[in-house]
Design a protein around this motif. Structure first.
Motif, PDB file in Angstrom:
ATOM      1  N   GLY A  89      -3.782   8.106   9.417  1.00  0.00           N
ATOM      2  CA  GLY A  89      -2.739   6.920   9.894  1.00  0.00           C
ATOM      3  C   GLY A  89      -1.421   6.723   8.894  1.00  0.00           C
ATOM      4  N   THR A  90      -1.282   7.797   7.884  1.00  0.00           N
ATOM      5  CA  THR A  90      -0.037   7.646   7.136  1.00  0.00           C
ATOM      6  C   THR A  90       1.124   8.223   7.800  1.00  0.00           C
ATOM      7  OG1 THR A  90      -0.596   9.611   6.024  1.00  0.00           O
ATOM      8  CG2 THR A  90      -1.635   7.752   5.220  1.00  0.00           C
ATOM      9  N   THR A  91       2.321   8.073   7.212  1.00  0.00           N
ATOM     10  CA  THR A  91       3.420   9.117   7.515  1.00  0.00           C
ATOM     11  C   THR A  91       3.113  10.213   7.765  1.00  0.00           C
ATOM     12  OG1 THR A  91       4.631   8.332   5.821  1.00  0.00           O
ATOM     13  CG2 THR A  91       5.028   6.969   7.549  1.00  0.00           C
ATOM     14  N   ARG A 116       6.035   0.608  12.879  1.00  0.00           N
ATOM     15  CA  ARG A 116       5.244  -0.146  12.383  1.00  0.00           C
ATOM     16  C   ARG A 116       5.865  -1.462  12.542  1.00  0.00           C
ATOM     17  NH1 ARG A 116       3.665   3.308   7.086  1.00  0.00           N
ATOM     18  NH2 ARG A 116       1.971   4.530   8.126  1.00  0.00           N
ATOM     19  N   ALA A 145       0.824  -1.263   0.114  1.00  0.00           N
ATOM     20  CA  ALA A 145      -0.076   0.027   0.108  1.00  0.00           C
ATOM     21  C   ALA A 145       0.630   1.158   0.086  1.00  0.00           C
ATOM     22  CB  ALA A 145      -1.025  -0.060   1.308  1.00  0.00           C
ATOM     23  N   MET A 163       3.221   1.243   1.380  1.00  0.00           N
ATOM     24  CA  MET A 163       3.638   1.507   2.898  1.00  0.00           C
ATOM     25  C   MET A 163       5.049   1.707   3.501  1.00  0.00           C
ATOM     26  SD  MET A 163       2.466  -0.978   5.835  1.00  0.00           S
ATOM     27  CE  MET A 163       0.578  -1.084   5.552  1.00  0.00           C
ATOM     28  N   THR A 164       5.053   2.697   4.022  1.00  0.00           N
ATOM     29  CA  THR A 164       6.672   3.152   4.502  1.00  0.00           C
ATOM     30  C   THR A 164       6.821   2.459   5.620  1.00  0.00           C
ATOM     31  OG1 THR A 164       6.029   5.568   3.864  1.00  0.00           O
ATOM     32  CG2 THR A 164       7.988   5.135   5.211  1.00  0.00           C
ATOM     33  N   GLN A 209      -3.660  12.265   5.303  1.00  0.00           N
ATOM     34  CA  GLN A 209      -4.350  10.865   5.124  1.00  0.00           C
ATOM     35  C   GLN A 209      -4.308  10.277   6.292  1.00  0.00           C
ATOM     36  OE1 GLN A 209      -3.837   8.050   1.802  1.00  0.00           O
ATOM     37  NE2 GLN A 209      -5.454   6.842   2.612  1.00  0.00           N
TER      38      GLN A 209
HETATM   39  N1  GLN Z   1       3.543   5.905   2.677  1.00  0.00           N
HETATM   40  C1  GLN Z   1       2.615   6.612   3.551  1.00  0.00           C
HETATM   41  C2  GLN Z   1       2.604   5.492   4.724  1.00  0.00           C
HETATM   42  O1  GLN Z   1       2.981   4.531   4.697  1.00  0.00           O
HETATM   43  C3  GLN Z   1       1.321   6.454   2.964  1.00  0.00           C
HETATM   44  C4  GLN Z   1       0.618   5.164   2.154  1.00  0.00           C
HETATM   45  C5  GLN Z   1      -0.698   5.340   1.879  1.00  0.00           C
HETATM   46  O2  GLN Z   1      -1.436   6.296   2.003  1.00  0.00           O
HETATM   47  N2  GLN Z   1      -1.045   4.319   1.153  1.00  0.00           N
HETATM   48  O3  GLN Z   1       2.001   5.981   5.735  1.00  0.00           O
END
Ligand code: GLN
Length: 297
Positions: free
Chosen positions: A191-193, A150, A142, A144-145, A189
């Motif tokens: 819950g995102t980084t 995490r 996703a 995902m960072t 957004q």
């Molecule tokens: N890279 C960001 C994170 O991992 C956003 C990822 C996303 O919104 N899909 O939090």
């Protein structure tokens, strides 16, 4: 980990033929004790207990062996469930009825390498990690960072993309870089980084507005409800190109890397994913997928 499965399996066969001999029980007790890393002396009572345990564990082992076999058969043609949030172009987004994008194609290529069928589950971004932790999904792709936080909940594969959090503002905005985000209203957004790092600015008077979809934050910006959006660079470019009157600032807010999340301790799947990623990197598939969605500037 201590692997007694082979020994126990052999034990089981012997036990099928003979009654449980005391000598064997003593041997097993000694091996169990050694296995536990303890050097305690084995008493007669412990030996007896170990004999019972050994008999039980021999039974357990046969079930386990069957389960492992079942898992292997599944891996050779089963379903690989990917959890994602398909609101993140060009990594994952809806195109008619399908979910497409870089992550969707990487996942499909991994599934093919593993001889499995890919199933994509589209859920809220902040539900992806819980879904993996509970075992409902096998892997999370996703954009995902990888973060230390995490890593407490999931294990990450090797990284497959470099990324950054970027700042989007109105075309006539006075905000020119990360330092100007103090004291203004920033959309992210949930819950995102972007959310995590901008939240650190709350101490400096920044107000954080959290949206379920990145695009909703961008819409709020274009409607003048907020002053800036902090979001990953690639979706930022997509959203800016689709929206009038907003621009992307040159200076990144953070540098990050994307990886695939799996359930903590699922080294079997993680190793397979990493091996597949390596193959796809070496044979040029990863580059091809990225080039299809991100045009060189
Ligand atoms: N890279 C960001 C994170 O991992 C956003 C990822 C996303 O919104 N899909 O939090």
């Amino acid at each position: 980990m201590c692997d007694t499965s082979k020994g126990a399996h052999r034990m089981e066969e012997i036990m099928k033929k003979k009654a449980l001999a005391f000598a064997m029980a003593a041997m097993m007790a000694a091996s169990l004790t050694a296995c536990g890393g303890s050097s305690k002396e084995t008493t007669a009572a412990q030996t007896e207990a170990a004999a019972t345990e050994a008999a039980e564990s021999a039974e357990d082992t046969s079930t386990e062996a069957e389960e492992t076999e079942a898992a292997e058969t599944e891996a050779a043609g089963g379903v690989l469930i990917m959890a994602t949030n398909a609101e993140f172009p060009p990594y994952e987004y809806h195109d008619g009825d399908s979910i497409v994008g870089i992550d969707a194609e990487i996942a499909a290529a991994i599934a093919e390498e593993l001889g499995m069928e890919l199933e994509i589950e589209d859920i809220a971004f902040d539900s992806i990690i819980p879904e993996i932790v509970s075992g409902k999904a096998d892997m999370g792709l996703a954009g995902m960072t990888v973060t230390e936080d995490r890593k407490q909940s999931v294990d990450f594969s090797d990284t497959y993309a470099k990324a950054s959090q970027m700042i989007i503002v109105k075309e006539d905005s006075e905000i020119a870089g990360p330092d100007d985000l103090a004291g203004v209203i920033v959309g992210v957004q949930l819950g995102t980084t972007g959310d995590i790092y901008v939240s650190d600015l709350e101490a400096e008077g920044t107000t954080v507005e959290r949206y379920n979809k990145g695009f909703e934050a961008v819409q709020a910006l274009s409607q003048g409800k907020i002053d800036a959006v902090v979001i990953d660079g690639e979706p930022a470019k997509t959203f800016v190109s689709e929206t009038e009157g907003i621009k992307l600032l040159d200076e990144a807010f953070t540098e990050e890397e994307y990886a695939i999340a799996v359930k903590k301790g699922n080294t079997e799947l993680l190793d397979k994913i990493n091996a597949a990623l390596k193959t796809l990197d070496e044979n040029g598939t990863l580059d091809e997928i990225v080039a299809k969605y991100i045009k060189a500037e």
